[in-house]
Design an enzyme around this catalytic site. Structure first.
Site, PDB file in Angstrom:
ATOM      1  N   ARG A 122       2.714  -0.673  -7.111  1.00 48.60           N
ATOM      2  CA  ARG A 122       2.140  -0.972  -8.424  1.00 48.60           C
ATOM      3  C   ARG A 122       2.355   0.196  -9.376  1.00 48.60           C
ATOM      4  NH1 ARG A 122       1.561  -4.586 -11.901  1.00 48.60           N
ATOM      5  NH2 ARG A 122       0.969  -5.993 -10.221  1.00 48.60           N
ATOM      6  N   LYS A 134      -7.475   0.603  -7.023  1.00 44.76           N
ATOM      7  CA  LYS A 134      -6.574   1.661  -6.560  1.00 44.76           C
ATOM      8  C   LYS A 134      -7.358   2.954  -6.357  1.00 44.76           C
ATOM      9  CE  LYS A 134      -3.234  -1.199  -6.936  1.00 44.76           C
ATOM     10  NZ  LYS A 134      -2.684  -1.798  -5.725  1.00 44.76           N
ATOM     11  N   THR A 148     -11.718   4.921  -1.463  1.00 40.07           N
ATOM     12  CA  THR A 148     -11.958   5.919  -0.411  1.00 40.07           C
ATOM     13  C   THR A 148     -11.664   5.265   0.936  1.00 40.07           C
ATOM     14  OG1 THR A 148     -13.749   6.728  -1.797  1.00 40.07           O
ATOM     15  CG2 THR A 148     -13.643   7.602   0.446  1.00 40.07           C
ATOM     16  N   LYS A 182       0.810  -1.227   0.000  1.00 37.72           N
ATOM     17  CA  LYS A 182       0.000   0.000   0.000  1.00 37.72           C
ATOM     18  C   LYS A 182       0.842   1.276   0.000  1.00 37.72           C
ATOM     19  CE  LYS A 182      -3.595  -0.742  -0.381  1.00 37.72           C
ATOM     20  NZ  LYS A 182      -4.104  -1.192  -1.700  1.00 37.72           N
TER      21      LYS A 182
END
Length: 262
Positions: A23, A225, A228, A19
């Site tokens: 990516r 991706k 919220t 996170k």
């Protein structure tokens, strides 16, 4: 048509963090003609190590001599054995770590898990062993991953800092070309990826590529991706910021870079 060249073990690996923006870094860097990247996460140095280096090599894209092979598996950064295993493959491996504010990272991590398992406890319940005492539960993965200074120590036993490049997950959003410029320098390749490659997608809230590696079409990261984030009590956020502060400061001092999370 089959691509020429051979399958090679990666010379560079995006080892973390989950996170953080790994990516995006992979999708952005693979636009470069001198880079070939594996699209999926092989999890070789954490889950599949017993399959052996030849299995790992077989997954890689074919490259020319002039090209760099890259893979990314963000869980490597927090895997105890990963630094030694990568070192044993090649002590010259270049390592890329994408970091972001550990509090937002934890919330993003939780948000992702929640989308798959709606029945899990609240973020607050998982974050603390005792909230009134402010005791943070460091065994919870979402909290543990953000203790960057702790994990970095294992890597520095095998690799010099000069072989590890830290990307700011925040700057990757506000200045993708600048951050990717530094990544290209680190990999020793020409600065081909520049401002011209990006446009800002207001709906998603982050940069997208004007054209991707495979097709000439614009490319944004997938639907998963830019979720919220769950709303978290500001007091909980404050307690977590206090918890992470000493780790952040130690991390800044170790890597010689201030990420401005305070």
């Amino acid at each position: 048509p089959a691509r020429p060249g051979a399958k090679r073990l990666p010379q560079a690996i995006v080892v973390g963090v989950k996170k953080g923006g790994t990516r995006a870094v992979l999708e952005f860097i693979r636009v470069h003609p001198d880079v070939r990247a594996l699209g999926t996460e092989p999890h070789f140095f954490d889950r599949n190590y017993d399959r052996g280096l030849e299995w790992y090599r077989s997954l890689m894209p074919r490259t020319l001599d002039s090209q760099i092979t890259v893979e990314k598996t963000p869980s490597y950064f927090v895997t105890k054995e990963a630094p030694r295993r990568i070192f044993n493959m090649s002590r010259d491996t270049k390592l890329i770590v994408v970091v972001r504010n550990p509090v937002t990272r934890a919330i993003s991590d939780y948000t992702q898990t929640l989308s798959k398992k709606p029945d899990i406890p609240t973020f607050e319940a998982l974050s603390f062993r005792n909230r009134s005492l402010g005791l943070v539960d460091t065994s919870w993965n979402a909290i543990r991953i953000g203790m960057y200074a702790v994990h970095l120590e294992s890597w520095l036993q095998y690799f010099p800092l000069s072989q590890i490049h830290f990307v700011s997950g925040e700057k990757l959003i506000t200045d993708p070309a600048g951050e990717m410029g530094k990544v290209q320098d680190f990999l020793g390749i020409k600065r081909v990826i520049t401002d011209k490659h990006f446009y800002f997608n207001k709906t998603k809230g982050f940069p997208c590529l004007k054209k991707s590696e495979s097709s000439g079409l614009p490319r944004c990261l997938g639907k998963s991706k830019g979720r919220t984030h769950v709303q978290i009590d500001p007091e909980v956020i404050e307690q977590l910021r206090d918890f992470y502060r000493p780790y952040n400061i130690k991390f800044y001092e170790t890597v010689g870079q201030d990420f401005r999370w305070e």
